[in-house]
Scaffold this motif. Structure first.
Motif, short mmCIF file in Angstrom:
data_model
loop_
_atom_site.label_atom_id
_atom_site.label_comp_id
_atom_site.label_asym_id
_atom_site.label_seq_id
_atom_site.Cartn_x
_atom_site.Cartn_y
_atom_site.Cartn_z
N THR A 105 -5.56 1.96 -6.39
CA THR A 105 -5.02 3.13 -5.68
C THR A 105 -4.98 4.34 -6.60
O THR A 105 -5.32 5.46 -6.19
N VAL A 131 9.69 4.52 -0.52
CA VAL A 131 8.96 4.18 0.70
C VAL A 131 9.19 2.69 0.96
O VAL A 131 9.57 1.95 0.05
N THR A 138 0.81 -1.22 0.00
CA THR A 138 0.00 0.00 0.00
C THR A 138 0.85 1.27 0.00
O THR A 138 0.57 2.20 -0.78
N PRO A 139 1.90 1.39 0.84
CA PRO A 139 2.72 2.62 0.77
C PRO A 139 3.34 2.84 -0.60
O PRO A 139 3.41 3.98 -1.08
N SER A 140 3.79 1.76 -1.26
CA SER A 140 4.38 1.89 -2.59
C SER A 140 3.34 2.34 -3.61
O SER A 140 3.62 3.16 -4.49
N LEU A 171 0.60 4.11 -3.00
CA LEU A 171 0.31 5.52 -2.74
C LEU A 171 1.42 6.42 -3.27
O LEU A 171 1.16 7.51 -3.80
N GLU A 172 2.67 5.96 -3.13
CA GLU A 172 3.79 6.74 -3.65
C GLU A 172 3.75 6.79 -5.18
O GLU A 172 4.08 7.82 -5.78
#
Length: 339
Positions: free
Chosen positions: A181, A324, A147-149, A151-152
């Motif tokens: 996303t 990230v 998820t962080p990747s 969003l990035e």
């Protein structure tokens, strides 16, 4: 003052350093078995029901108190449990365990190199397609950790601002973490998700849960048989595929993807790339795992991908790391040029 004889009786710095490294390596090996022991005797299962004392934990796991005290100390050192006064509780990281991956990869590594205590043998590989299905299936199980990747990626692509109202194709979408996303970030975008039936069912549920189902089209089927309109999409997302393919097969894949793009539309290749020091250990662990699965699997060389995109009549590629955790991914972006 020390005499020459007394100085020689002490180990020199090199010896001390070697002994320290040996002890550290032995302790690391022991800590691996500490996790195995805690799992097998039910420590984590008990603590999932709530915090308790060491005494209660020992009784519940049918382990003598002295052994449990030593085990809890080591689990605290590993930061998988925490102690608050007399109570022991699971650390937040243990809440990330899933039913599909409860042992943090132990079963997977035993499948690749044999069980702990047995002979370590590199098993023979199956077919490329079998290996791809195995690895992709395992990726689906832990794709939520990306998820962080994702969003990035949406930030790097400036979704909702620089890129707005796009028709997006997520080719081989998995559980949908990347394409959904992007569509969630750009409220005017529509996204078509393509994959096998099982991950597509997961995509449908995720799209419903985040409130964008009306902008998501799901297409289930084999990649070679999926029929989509030509020159329909502004952006084609190709995420986590190239490291599971022989480089010789990149050209036909990019050729096919190009037929779905409008002229001036872009392909975004998201994959594992070298270059982020924070991810060096994870990337090299993954590289070993991939090579054990099949000899043609490898981390994607960015220069080779750049050359292939240009050979497939895309414009000059642009690259950016996704900086990230887990510090593995990057995105290479290239626009389709007129014929």
């Amino acid at each position: 003052m020390a005499t020459g004889d007394s100085q020689q009786s002490h180990p020199d710095r090199a010896q001390i350093k070697t002994l320290t490294r040996y002890t550290d390596l032995a302790n690391r090996q022991a800590l691996y078995h500490v996790l195995r022991l805690a799992r097998s005797c039910g420590v984590f299962d008990v603590l999932e029901r709530g915090p308790c004392t060491v005494e209660t934990l020992a009784t519940s796991c049918d382990v003598d108190l002295a052994t449990m005290r030593a085990l809890v100390y080591l689990l605290c050192h590993l930061e998988v449990v925490e102690q608050y006064g007399d109570d022991i509780a699971l650390a937040a990281v243990m809440r990330l365990r899933s039913d599909m991956n409860p042992d943090f990869g132990q079963t997977q590594w035993e499948r690749l190199v044999g069980p702990a205590g047995g002979e370590c043998v590199v098993r023979k590989c199956g077919t490329l397609e079998q290996a791809q299905r195995t690895v992709r299936g395992r990726m689906f199980e832990r794709e939520w950790t990306l998820t962080p990747s994702a969003l990035e990626l949406a930030r790097v692509l400036e979704m909702g601002s620089q890129r707005r109202g796009l028709e997006i194709l997520d080719w081989g979408c998995g559980t949908g973490i990347w394409g959904l996303t992007l569509a969630h970030r750009d409220v005017q975008a529509n996204v078509t998700m393509v994959d096998w039936l099982e991950p597509i069912e997961t995509v449908k549920g995720m799209a419903e849960s985040i409130g964008i189902a009306e902008r998501v089209t799901c297409v289930a089927g084999k990649f070679s048989e999926v029929d989509l309109p030509e020159e329909r999409f502004d952006l084609v997302l190709l995420a986590n595929h190239l490291h599971l393919m022989s480089p010789s097969s990149w050209a036909p894949l990019l050729e096919r993807i190009g037929t779905f793009l409008k002229v001036g539309g872009e392909v975004a290749v998201v994959d594992i790339f070298e270059g982020q020091q924070e991810g060096d250990l994870s990337r090299n662990v993954l590289a070993l795992e991939l090579s054990l699965e099949h000899p043609e699997f490898q981390i994607c060389p960015p220069t080779m991908l750049q050359e292939q995109l240009i050979a497939n009549r895309f414009g000059k590629p642009r690259f950016s790391h996704l900086e990230v955790p887990p510090y593995l991914f990057g995105v290479m972006l290239a626009a389709k040029e007129p014929a």
